[in-house]
Design a protein around this motif. Structure first.
Motif, PDB file in Angstrom:
ATOM      1  N   ILE A  18     -14.036  -4.817  12.186  1.00 47.60           N
ATOM      2  CA  ILE A  18     -13.384  -3.274  12.192  1.00 47.60           C
ATOM      3  C   ILE A  18     -12.098  -3.296  11.329  1.00 47.60           C
ATOM      4  O   ILE A  18     -11.617  -2.624  10.521  1.00 47.60           O
ATOM      5  CB  ILE A  18     -13.276  -2.638  13.523  1.00 47.60           C
ATOM      6  CG1 ILE A  18     -12.647  -1.378  13.430  1.00 47.60           C
ATOM      7  CG2 ILE A  18     -12.232  -3.538  14.390  1.00 47.60           C
ATOM      8  CD1 ILE A  18     -13.519  -0.150  12.634  1.00 47.60           C
ATOM      9  N   TYR A  19     -11.431  -4.412  11.482  1.00 46.51           N
ATOM     10  CA  TYR A  19     -10.104  -4.638  10.657  1.00 46.51           C
ATOM     11  C   TYR A  19     -10.490  -4.951   9.253  1.00 46.51           C
ATOM     12  O   TYR A  19      -9.741  -4.425   8.233  1.00 46.51           O
ATOM     13  CB  TYR A  19      -9.351  -5.792  11.236  1.00 46.51           C
ATOM     14  CG  TYR A  19      -8.908  -5.681  12.622  1.00 46.51           C
ATOM     15  CD1 TYR A  19      -7.820  -5.113  12.718  1.00 46.51           C
ATOM     16  CD2 TYR A  19      -9.868  -6.126  13.525  1.00 46.51           C
ATOM     17  CE1 TYR A  19      -7.368  -4.908  14.003  1.00 46.51           C
ATOM     18  CE2 TYR A  19      -9.147  -5.892  14.919  1.00 46.51           C
ATOM     19  CZ  TYR A  19      -8.033  -5.163  15.156  1.00 46.51           C
ATOM     20  OH  TYR A  19      -7.587  -5.121  16.263  1.00 46.51           O
ATOM     21  N   ILE A  20     -11.742  -5.622   8.806  1.00 44.09           N
ATOM     22  CA  ILE A  20     -12.114  -5.760   7.384  1.00 44.09           C
ATOM     23  C   ILE A  20     -12.205  -4.371   6.969  1.00 44.09           C
ATOM     24  O   ILE A  20     -11.792  -3.971   5.901  1.00 44.09           O
ATOM     25  CB  ILE A  20     -13.416  -6.621   7.165  1.00 44.09           C
ATOM     26  CG1 ILE A  20     -13.224  -7.971   7.826  1.00 44.09           C
ATOM     27  CG2 ILE A  20     -13.838  -6.697   5.898  1.00 44.09           C
ATOM     28  CD1 ILE A  20     -14.189  -8.933   7.790  1.00 44.09           C
ATOM     29  N   TRP A  21     -13.044  -3.460   7.700  1.00 41.37           N
ATOM     30  CA  TRP A  21     -13.350  -2.372   6.932  1.00 41.37           C
ATOM     31  C   TRP A  21     -12.284  -1.324   6.709  1.00 41.37           C
ATOM     32  O   TRP A  21     -11.908  -0.493   5.998  1.00 41.37           O
ATOM     33  CB  TRP A  21     -14.647  -1.239   7.931  1.00 41.37           C
ATOM     34  CG  TRP A  21     -15.988  -2.093   7.758  1.00 41.37           C
ATOM     35  CD1 TRP A  21     -16.750  -2.790   8.528  1.00 41.37           C
ATOM     36  CD2 TRP A  21     -16.849  -2.066   6.547  1.00 41.37           C
ATOM     37  NE1 TRP A  21     -17.861  -3.118   8.285  1.00 41.37           N
ATOM     38  CE2 TRP A  21     -17.883  -2.762   6.868  1.00 41.37           C
ATOM     39  CE3 TRP A  21     -16.602  -1.540   5.213  1.00 41.37           C
ATOM     40  CZ2 TRP A  21     -19.009  -3.000   6.044  1.00 41.37           C
ATOM     41  CZ3 TRP A  21     -17.671  -1.464   4.459  1.00 41.37           C
ATOM     42  CH2 TRP A  21     -18.985  -2.420   4.632  1.00 41.37           C
ATOM     43  N   VAL A  22     -11.493  -1.460   7.858  1.00 47.72           N
ATOM     44  CA  VAL A  22     -10.297  -0.687   7.878  1.00 47.72           C
ATOM     45  C   VAL A  22      -9.508  -1.154   6.455  1.00 47.72           C
ATOM     46  O   VAL A  22      -8.806  -0.411   5.710  1.00 47.72           O
ATOM     47  CB  VAL A  22      -9.311  -0.691   8.973  1.00 47.72           C
ATOM     48  CG1 VAL A  22      -7.687  -0.043   8.711  1.00 47.72           C
ATOM     49  CG2 VAL A  22     -10.015   0.014   9.797  1.00 47.72           C
ATOM     50  N   GLY A  23      -9.041  -2.356   6.198  1.00 49.11           N
ATOM     51  CA  GLY A  23      -8.452  -2.855   5.239  1.00 49.11           C
ATOM     52  C   GLY A  23      -8.838  -2.415   3.600  1.00 49.11           C
ATOM     53  O   GLY A  23      -8.342  -2.107   3.039  1.00 49.11           O
ATOM     54  N   ILE A  24     -10.332  -2.577   3.663  1.00 46.14           N
ATOM     55  CA  ILE A  24     -11.306  -2.171   2.249  1.00 46.14           C
ATOM     56  C   ILE A  24     -10.976  -0.795   2.074  1.00 46.14           C
ATOM     57  O   ILE A  24     -10.646  -0.187   1.042  1.00 46.14           O
ATOM     58  CB  ILE A  24     -12.594  -2.475   2.538  1.00 46.14           C
ATOM     59  CG1 ILE A  24     -12.910  -3.968   2.502  1.00 46.14           C
ATOM     60  CG2 ILE A  24     -13.208  -1.712   1.249  1.00 46.14           C
ATOM     61  CD1 ILE A  24     -14.173  -4.358   2.637  1.00 46.14           C
TER      62      ILE A  24
ATOM     63  N   SER B 132      -1.133  -7.829   1.108  1.00 45.03           N
ATOM     64  CA  SER B 132      -1.797  -6.746   1.002  1.00 45.03           C
ATOM     65  C   SER B 132      -2.095  -5.973   2.310  1.00 45.03           C
ATOM     66  O   SER B 132      -1.732  -6.540   3.431  1.00 45.03           O
ATOM     67  CB  SER B 132      -3.205  -6.599   0.125  1.00 45.03           C
ATOM     68  OG  SER B 132      -4.204  -7.391   1.111  1.00 45.03           O
ATOM     69  N   LEU B 133      -2.193  -4.559   2.324  1.00 45.32           N
ATOM     70  CA  LEU B 133      -2.384  -4.011   3.546  1.00 45.32           C
ATOM     71  C   LEU B 133      -3.626  -4.208   4.201  1.00 45.32           C
ATOM     72  O   LEU B 133      -4.036  -4.321   5.344  1.00 45.32           O
ATOM     73  CB  LEU B 133      -2.155  -2.537   3.389  1.00 45.32           C
ATOM     74  CG  LEU B 133      -0.663  -1.994   3.238  1.00 45.32           C
ATOM     75  CD1 LEU B 133      -0.613  -0.234   2.946  1.00 45.32           C
ATOM     76  CD2 LEU B 133       0.085  -2.254   4.492  1.00 45.32           C
TER      77      LEU B 133
END
Length: 276
Positions: free
Chosen positions: A160-166, A238-239
């Motif tokens: 979920i953190y990967i998708w939010v970051g992208i 990066s965010l």
């Protein structure tokens, strides 16, 4: 990393690093290992988790995490073609030294207590499991179900953190006005280097993807040092990376990590502008 953690004598390596004086060599080795791994900042985090899980000192793991996205083989080749040997060597050496210095400073801060409870738990579970395997001389096929289970647990936890970051990265790329960076990063602005680092943090790209942008910046009159500082901040801070690190660290540790790396990148930018 699951297979490596299952067989690699992490406990012995950790004990060796803790009990032997290596005079900073451990940070250099971790930084060099980061330099030869072709990962962006978010791709490096699974390896970072594996090192933390194995109990490798946090400063050493930070040295790897800092250098891994900064120095990329493809980006180095592109840099060589675009800016020549001198600029490329300065960039590569500074990227490695930045990882060494950042890892050393962060290691001296004793920040282990600021790791997330999730990471602390998998550290404890990993130590117990490793002791059982070594005692029973477990075969690969006996270890495999645990390896797969642990790998999936980590992937599912950070997905979920990967998708939010992208999503954050895509949003920021779509809303930056044309010519915005050229206006504020010109050589006439003394604050151009720190501002370029601040402006780069919301962005997200790997080193190879940002080199053509840096080439355009330099062609439009932006100093090489300022442009490289921007590049380092884009690929190293990066965010999207921050959202992914949130699964591993507390916000306080993320802030300390970003602040320390940003400080060294800014110093590098000013140094580049003096040398190049």
């Amino acid at each position: 990393m699951g297979i490596i953690n299952a067989y690699f004598p992490i406990e012995r390596l950790r004990n060796y690093l803790v009990t032997h004086k290596m005079y900073g060599l451990q940070y250099l080795l971790a930084s060099l290992f980061g330099a030869i791994t072709p990962f962006c900042s978010c791709s490096s985090i699974p390896l970072f988790i594996g090192f933390v899980k194995g109990g490798i000192p946090l400063g050493v793991t930070f040295a790897f995490l800092i250098t891994s996205p900064l120095v990329n083989e493809v980006a180095v080749a592109m840099f060589l073609g675009s800016f020549g040997l001198k600029v490329t060597l300065v960039y590569v050496i500074s990227g490695i030294l930045l990882g060494v210095a950042g890892g050393f400073v962060l290691g001296r801060m004793h920040l282990t207590s600021y790791l997330s409870e999730w990471v602390k738990q998998i550290q404890a579970d990993s130590s117990v499991q490793a002791e059982e395997w070594e005692k029973d001389h477990a075969t690969f096929f006996k270890r495999l179900p645990v390896i797969v289970r642990d790998a999936w647990k980590i992937v599912s936890s950070v997905l979920i953190y990967i998708w939010v970051g992208i999503g954050i990265g895509v949003f920021m790329h779509g809303f930056v006005p044309e010519g915005f960076f050229e206006q504020y990063m010109s050589k006439n602005n003394w604050y151009a280097v720190p501002l370029s680092v601040i402006l780069a943090v919301p962005m997200y790209a790997n080193a190879a993807g940002i080199v053509p942008v840096i080439e355009v910046f330099v062609a439009k009159g932006i100093p090489v040092g300022t442009a490289i500082a921007f590049m380092m901040a884009v690929v190293g801070l990066s965010l999207p990376e921050a959202t992914l690190l949130k699964k591993v660290m507390t916000w306080r540790l993320i802030g300390i990590f970003f602040g320390t790396v940003a400080f060294f990148i800014i110093l590098s930018g000013y140094l580049f502008n003096c040398l190049l």
